[in-house]
Design a protein around this motif. Sequence first.
Motif, PDB file in Angstrom:
ATOM      1  N   VAL A 174       0.799  -1.224   0.000  1.00 60.01           N
ATOM      2  CA  VAL A 174       0.000   0.000   0.000  1.00 60.01           C
ATOM      3  C   VAL A 174       0.835   1.279   0.000  1.00 60.01           C
ATOM      4  CG1 VAL A 174      -2.051  -1.006   1.057  1.00 60.01           C
ATOM      5  CG2 VAL A 174      -0.229  -0.135   2.513  1.00 60.01           C
ATOM      6  N   ASP A 175       2.092   1.208   0.458  1.00 60.63           N
ATOM      7  CA  ASP A 175       2.882   2.443   0.564  1.00 60.63           C
ATOM      8  C   ASP A 175       4.364   2.100   0.507  1.00 60.63           C
ATOM      9  OD1 ASP A 175       3.456   5.086   0.767  1.00 60.63           O
ATOM     10  OD2 ASP A 175       2.592   5.390   2.757  1.00 60.63           O
ATOM     11  N   ASN A 176       4.845   1.785  -0.681  1.00 61.07           N
ATOM     12  CA  ASN A 176       6.206   1.291  -0.839  1.00 61.07           C
ATOM     13  C   ASN A 176       7.271   2.338  -0.514  1.00 61.07           C
ATOM     14  OD1 ASN A 176       8.000  -0.852  -1.632  1.00 61.07           O
ATOM     15  ND2 ASN A 176       8.435   0.313  -3.490  1.00 61.07           N
ATOM     16  N   VAL A 177       6.953   3.620  -0.760  1.00 62.82           N
ATOM     17  CA  VAL A 177       7.901   4.708  -0.464  1.00 62.82           C
ATOM     18  C   VAL A 177       7.111   5.769   0.305  1.00 62.82           C
ATOM     19  CG1 VAL A 177       9.640   6.254  -1.411  1.00 62.82           C
ATOM     20  CG2 VAL A 177       9.018   4.195  -2.687  1.00 62.82           C
ATOM     21  N   PRO A 178       7.070   5.691   1.637  1.00 59.41           N
ATOM     22  CA  PRO A 178       6.092   6.459   2.432  1.00 59.41           C
ATOM     23  C   PRO A 178       6.439   7.939   2.609  1.00 59.41           C
ATOM     24  CG  PRO A 178       6.847   4.461   3.581  1.00 59.41           C
ATOM     25  CD  PRO A 178       7.801   4.729   2.477  1.00 59.41           C
ATOM     26  N   VAL A 179       6.424   8.673   1.521  1.00 59.62           N
ATOM     27  CA  VAL A 179       6.740  10.103   1.567  1.00 59.62           C
ATOM     28  C   VAL A 179       5.705  10.869   2.381  1.00 59.62           C
ATOM     29  CG1 VAL A 179       6.976  12.191   0.155  1.00 59.62           C
ATOM     30  CG2 VAL A 179       7.995  10.035  -0.623  1.00 59.62           C
ATOM     31  N   SER A 180       4.431  10.542   2.216  1.00 58.44           N
ATOM     32  CA  SER A 180       3.379  11.285   2.903  1.00 58.44           C
ATOM     33  C   SER A 180       3.482  11.154   4.413  1.00 58.44           C
ATOM     34  CB  SER A 180       2.000  10.818   2.435  1.00 58.44           C
ATOM     35  OG  SER A 180       1.823   9.437   2.679  1.00 58.44           O
ATOM     36  N   ARG A 181       3.994  10.046   4.892  1.00 60.94           N
ATOM     37  CA  ARG A 181       4.163   9.869   6.337  1.00 60.94           C
ATOM     38  C   ARG A 181       5.191  10.868   6.874  1.00 60.94           C
ATOM     39  NH1 ARG A 181       1.598   7.451  10.782  1.00 60.94           N
ATOM     40  NH2 ARG A 181       3.144   6.884  12.343  1.00 60.94           N
ATOM     41  N   ALA A 182       6.277  11.045   6.124  1.00 63.40           N
ATOM     42  CA  ALA A 182       7.312  11.995   6.541  1.00 63.40           C
ATOM     43  C   ALA A 182       6.744  13.406   6.628  1.00 63.40           C
ATOM     44  CB  ALA A 182       8.481  11.955   5.569  1.00 63.40           C
ATOM     45  N   ILE A 183       5.942  13.772   5.650  1.00 59.49           N
ATOM     46  CA  ILE A 183       5.350  15.112   5.632  1.00 59.49           C
ATOM     47  C   ILE A 183       4.353  15.273   6.778  1.00 59.49           C
ATOM     48  CG2 ILE A 183       3.885  16.659   4.284  1.00 59.49           C
ATOM     49  CD1 ILE A 183       5.205  15.385   1.765  1.00 59.49           C
ATOM     50  N   ALA A 184       3.562  14.235   7.029  1.00 62.90           N
ATOM     51  CA  ALA A 184       2.596  14.293   8.119  1.00 62.90           C
ATOM     52  C   ALA A 184       3.273  14.433   9.475  1.00 62.90           C
ATOM     53  CB  ALA A 184       1.717  13.038   8.106  1.00 62.90           C
ATOM     54  N   LEU A 185       4.496  13.920   9.589  1.00 59.69           N
ATOM     55  CA  LEU A 185       5.238  14.002  10.844  1.00 59.69           C
ATOM     56  C   LEU A 185       5.979  15.323  11.002  1.00 59.69           C
ATOM     57  CD1 LEU A 185       6.663  10.366  10.986  1.00 59.69           C
ATOM     58  CD2 LEU A 185       4.965  11.357  12.528  1.00 59.69           C
ATOM     59  N   GLY A 186       5.855  16.197  10.009  1.00 60.96           N
ATOM     60  CA  GLY A 186       6.437  17.529  10.134  1.00 60.96           C
ATOM     61  C   GLY A 186       7.819  17.696   9.548  1.00 60.96           C
ATOM     62  N   ALA A 187       8.206  16.825   8.635  1.00 65.34           N
ATOM     63  CA  ALA A 187       9.527  16.959   8.014  1.00 65.34           C
ATOM     64  C   ALA A 187       9.584  18.213   7.154  1.00 65.34           C
ATOM     65  CB  ALA A 187       9.836  15.741   7.160  1.00 65.34           C
ATOM     66  N   GLU A 188      10.687  18.930   7.253  1.00 65.48           N
ATOM     67  CA  GLU A 188      10.927  20.085   6.390  1.00 65.48           C
ATOM     68  C   GLU A 188      11.784  19.700   5.190  1.00 65.48           C
ATOM     69  OE1 GLU A 188      11.510  23.773   9.258  1.00 65.48           O
ATOM     70  OE2 GLU A 188      12.484  21.963  10.039  1.00 65.48           O
TER      71      GLU A 188
END
Length: 279
Positions: A174-188
């Motif tokens: 479902v999420d092989n490269v979880p970019v959206s998770r990083a953004i949701a966690l506040g990554a700049e």
Amino acid sequence: MRPPYSSVVTRTAFVLGGGGNLGAIQVGMLGAALEVGLTPDFLIGCSVGALHAGVLAAEPNLKGVAVLERVWRGVDVASLFPTGRSVLGLLTSRGLALRGDTALRRLVETAIPFSRFEDAVVPLHVVTTSLRTGRERWFDHGPLIEPILASAALPAVFPPVEIDGELLVDGGVVDNVPVSRAIALGAERVVVFHVGNFDRARPAPKRPIDVLLQAFSIARSYRFLAETEIPPPGVELVVLPGFDPGPLRRNDFSHSNALIDKAWGATRTFLTELVRDQA
């Protein structure tokens, strides 16, 4: 991208995607990124990237990469992956997988020197897929080994892992490269280590299994392409370039050393030029 040695404080996430035996490429990418001064404030892993993230969460530096290099050079392919099994065997075998995960568990326990997420030096997030809900399930606290095994449980090859009564498999479904998770966690700044980041014309399928595997591959790639096409405002997205490794069977680990070295050099060149161009 801001220079890695900039005095500007940037919350950086390393996103480590899946990729099976191409994970050796990710090891080289990680080595080059750390070598030029990029360091993670938190790590997000899927499948083989979950294993790598676990190792780096203990030592987020070149010592951690050295551990990964030893892992890849010492992989016992015969114990990890089924060989000589036909498509018919895949479809008719009893049970939920062609191979148990005993050898994979041993590898994970040997490579990662802690057993709970809370003991990581750098915060760690691991994604799995629920067979019950069809949704991603994330882990960032509690016992570590089972979620890593679940995240790497390639469907039909390794058995699903049961956690809290729920059967979980490879997060890459479902999420092989979880970019959206990083953004949701506040990554700049999001640095993406995606070993499948290269263009190759897909061959015309000749058998039903070819269509099935290509469809699965397309589904795995689609979310990554959608999430990286237009980064959200205020987020630096650094997608490291991959390279085409050429024809390589899924259980062929004999090229790992060459893949690590090539990826290390290519990533070092890319990041050095990126910093120079934006200085």
